[in-house]
Design a protein around this motif. Structure first.
Motif, PDB file in Angstrom:
ATOM      1  N   GLN A 175     -27.539  12.049  -2.017  1.00 11.00           N
ATOM      2  CA  GLN A 175     -26.242  11.361  -2.043  1.00 11.00           C
ATOM      3  C   GLN A 175     -25.213  12.170  -1.263  1.00 11.00           C
ATOM      4  O   GLN A 175     -24.432  11.613  -0.483  1.00 11.00           O
ATOM      5  CB  GLN A 175     -25.766  11.156  -3.480  1.00 11.00           C
ATOM      6  CG  GLN A 175     -26.575  10.136  -4.242  1.00 11.00           C
ATOM      7  CD  GLN A 175     -26.193  10.100  -5.716  1.00 11.00           C
ATOM      8  OE1 GLN A 175     -25.647  11.049  -6.249  1.00 11.00           O
ATOM      9  NE2 GLN A 175     -26.489   8.972  -6.350  1.00 11.00           N
ATOM     10  N   LYS A 178     -23.445  11.013   2.261  1.00 10.31           N
ATOM     11  CA  LYS A 178     -21.984  10.954   2.411  1.00 10.31           C
ATOM     12  C   LYS A 178     -21.557  11.710   3.675  1.00 10.31           C
ATOM     13  O   LYS A 178     -20.741  11.221   4.464  1.00 10.31           O
ATOM     14  CB  LYS A 178     -21.321  11.550   1.180  1.00 10.31           C
ATOM     15  CG  LYS A 178     -19.822  11.530   1.202  1.00 10.31           C
ATOM     16  CD  LYS A 178     -19.266  12.138  -0.076  1.00 10.31           C
ATOM     17  CE  LYS A 178     -17.760  12.283   0.009  1.00 10.31           C
ATOM     18  NZ  LYS A 178     -17.205  12.986  -1.160  1.00 10.31           N
ATOM     19  N   GLN A 183     -19.701  10.199   7.092  1.00  7.13           N
ATOM     20  CA  GLN A 183     -18.466  10.794   7.607  1.00  7.13           C
ATOM     21  C   GLN A 183     -18.659  11.314   9.032  1.00  7.13           C
ATOM     22  O   GLN A 183     -17.789  11.129   9.883  1.00  7.13           O
ATOM     23  CB  GLN A 183     -18.003  11.938   6.707  1.00  7.13           C
ATOM     24  CG  GLN A 183     -17.511  11.506   5.358  1.00  7.13           C
ATOM     25  CD  GLN A 183     -17.217  12.694   4.444  1.00  7.13           C
ATOM     26  OE1 GLN A 183     -17.605  13.833   4.726  1.00  7.13           O
ATOM     27  NE2 GLN A 183     -16.532  12.434   3.351  1.00  7.13           N
TER      28      GLN A 183
END
Length: 118
Positions: free
Chosen positions: A58, A62, A66
């Motif tokens: 996770q 992320k 980004q």
């Protein structure tokens, strides 16, 4: 209190421990894989912590999202500031490819320094 089961290994009782399972649907892209490899080699404490908490993929997903957004933004900004247009692409394709490759490499370097290798 959790129920812990044990198994016999030689003369010892070893706890039956399992890592929490992460969703198998999480797929990492280029940036997420680079970040995961960086953590594993250069920040093993954080890597193991995220892994044992079941948050590694996770976290890396992320970072991947980004980083991809940052990369796309940087490429768009550099393309605009250096006046690289579709017209140039039609007039001089080789120059357009060279300049776009340069922009993409510079944007990749910025993303790696600011998001991936931290």
């Amino acid at each position: 209190m959790a129920n812990i089961t044990y198994r016999q290994v030689g003369d010892y009782q070893m706890p039956n421990l399992k890592l929490p399972t992460e969703e198998s649907t999480i797929r990492l892209g280029k940036w997420g894989i680079l970040h995961k490899d960086y953590l594993q080699k250069h920040n093993p404490v954080l890597f193991v912590t995220l892994l044992t908490q079941g948050n590694l993929y996770q976290h890396c997903a992320k970072i991947d999202t980004q980083a991809q957004q940052m990369f796309n933004t940087l490429v768009a900004q550099m393309t605009k500031s250096e006046n690289i247009t579709e017209e140039l692409k039609f007039q001089n394709q080789l120059e357009w490819v060279q300049r776009m490759n340069s922009i993409q490499e510079r944007a990749s370097e910025i993303v790696r320094k600011e998001l991936i290798y931290v």
